[in-house]
Design a protein around this motif. Structure first.
Motif, mmCIF file in Angstrom:
data_model
loop_
_atom_site.group_PDB
_atom_site.id
_atom_site.type_symbol
_atom_site.label_atom_id
_atom_site.label_comp_id
_atom_site.label_asym_id
_atom_site.label_seq_id
_atom_site.Cartn_x
_atom_site.Cartn_y
_atom_site.Cartn_z
ATOM 1 N N SER A 94 0.834 -1.194 0.000
ATOM 2 C CA SER A 94 0.000 0.000 0.000
ATOM 3 C C SER A 94 0.870 1.246 0.000
ATOM 4 O O SER A 94 1.949 1.261 0.601
ATOM 5 N N GLU B 190 -3.255 0.789 -3.601
ATOM 6 C CA GLU B 190 -3.004 -0.463 -2.895
ATOM 7 C C GLU B 190 -3.013 -1.587 -3.913
ATOM 8 O O GLU B 190 -3.775 -1.554 -4.885
ATOM 9 N N TRP C 268 -9.918 2.250 5.619
ATOM 10 C CA TRP C 268 -8.695 1.720 5.031
ATOM 11 C C TRP C 268 -8.573 0.223 5.270
ATOM 12 O O TRP C 268 -9.110 -0.324 6.243
ATOM 13 N N SER D 170 -3.095 -0.673 4.343
ATOM 14 C CA SER D 170 -2.953 0.775 4.373
ATOM 15 C C SER D 170 -2.737 1.284 5.778
ATOM 16 O O SER D 170 -1.956 2.211 6.012
#
Length: 282
Positions: free
Chosen positions: A23, A40, A269, A273
């Motif tokens: 990511s 990502e 997220w 991430s």
């Protein structure tokens, strides 16, 4: 796919690396949002051995960076803790040289993991006077990350395990003799502290329905194993379940407090991430 604008002072990239995704975040010290998710790239770990995980990660990283204008940007890599190893090292008696400490760390690594340390890059808070902690990252993985960065014109600032980023971020905020922990992907990585120093690091799976009672019993067991008194307070960061984050209801119980806060939008997220954000101040 989004492209980056000209870099402003205090801006950089953070790249999260796990065994199932990579990511990319843009982070900023002064201008704009603290962290902005740019891209990502998930990948399947099936059929990939730990020995060759760097190949799959390298392919995913190249796909992640394709089309991203990252030329000239500084980048920090945050590795999932299961891609690294952390352990305590006791310095040899009368150790006086760095070579003595490096040899002790390598011997302890071999004793714990049953393989030579030659294929791993070891970093540590080297100390000739007292036990210290070391972290090791696979050399092939580091070479892959460095090559990908070079191919895209990025300057590698640092590569750190996820827990190390959290420890470096929060150790100055810990109260006297409080223990510290990071929760990520249903795993509690616990720093066992006593007498003002770090005694051990333990990775503990969070069971379904883990609550304050489970946490208290777990901490008391770990204290017994370490030969320490159980803490009165544990300070946690990361994805801390609400049932854990409560003050002690009665005397003799263990309180839990949460360090830091989520960034705006972070609740949406992915795990990869959130990993990339590791150690970043809100």
């Amino acid at each position: 796919m989004p492209r980056l604008l000209n870099r402003l002072p205090g801006q950089a990239l953070r790249i999260g690396v796990s065994g199932f995704a990579v990511s990319l975040l843009k982070v900023s010290r002064w201008f704009g949002p603290k962290a902005e998710l740019l891209a990502e790239q998930p990948f399947s770990p099936e059929g990939v051995s730990a020995l060759h995980a760097h190949h799959a990660i390298g392919l995913a990283l190249r796909e992640l960076l394709a089309g991203q204008d990252v030329q000239g940007w500084p980048a920090s890599f945050v590795l999932a803790d299961d891609l690294a190893r952390m352990w305590q090292v006791t310095p040899p008696a009368q150790a006086a040289r760095m070579a003595d400490l490096e040899a002790a760390a390598a011997l302890r690594f071999h004793s714990l993991y049953g393989e030579p340390a030659s294929g791993w890059h070891i970093t540590a808070d080297w100390d000739t006077r007292q036990p210290f902690f070391a972290a090791a990252m696979p050399q092939p993985l580091l070479a892959t990350l460095e090559q990908c960065a070079a191919d895209h014109g990025m300057a590698v600032v640092e590569v750190q395990p996820h827990f190390v980023t959290a420890w470096n971020r929060w150790q100055g905020a810990l109260k006297a003799d409080a223990w510290f922990g990071q929760v990520h992907d249903n795993l509690l990585t616990l720093a066992i502290i006593g007498g003002g120093r770090l005694h051990a690091i333990r990775a503990l799976p969070l069971p379904r329905g883990a609550d304050q009672y489970w946490l208290a019993q777990t901490l008391k067991r770990e204290a017994l194993l370490a030969g320490l008194d159980a803490p009165q307070l544990v300070q946690l960061c990361g994805q801390v379940p609400a049932p854990l984050a409560k003050p002690a209801a009665t005397a003799g119980q263990i309180s839990c407090s949460v360090l830091g806060a989520a960034l705006p939008g972070e609740e949406k997220w992915s795990l990869a991430s959130v990993l990339a954000r590791g150690g970043l101040a809100a």
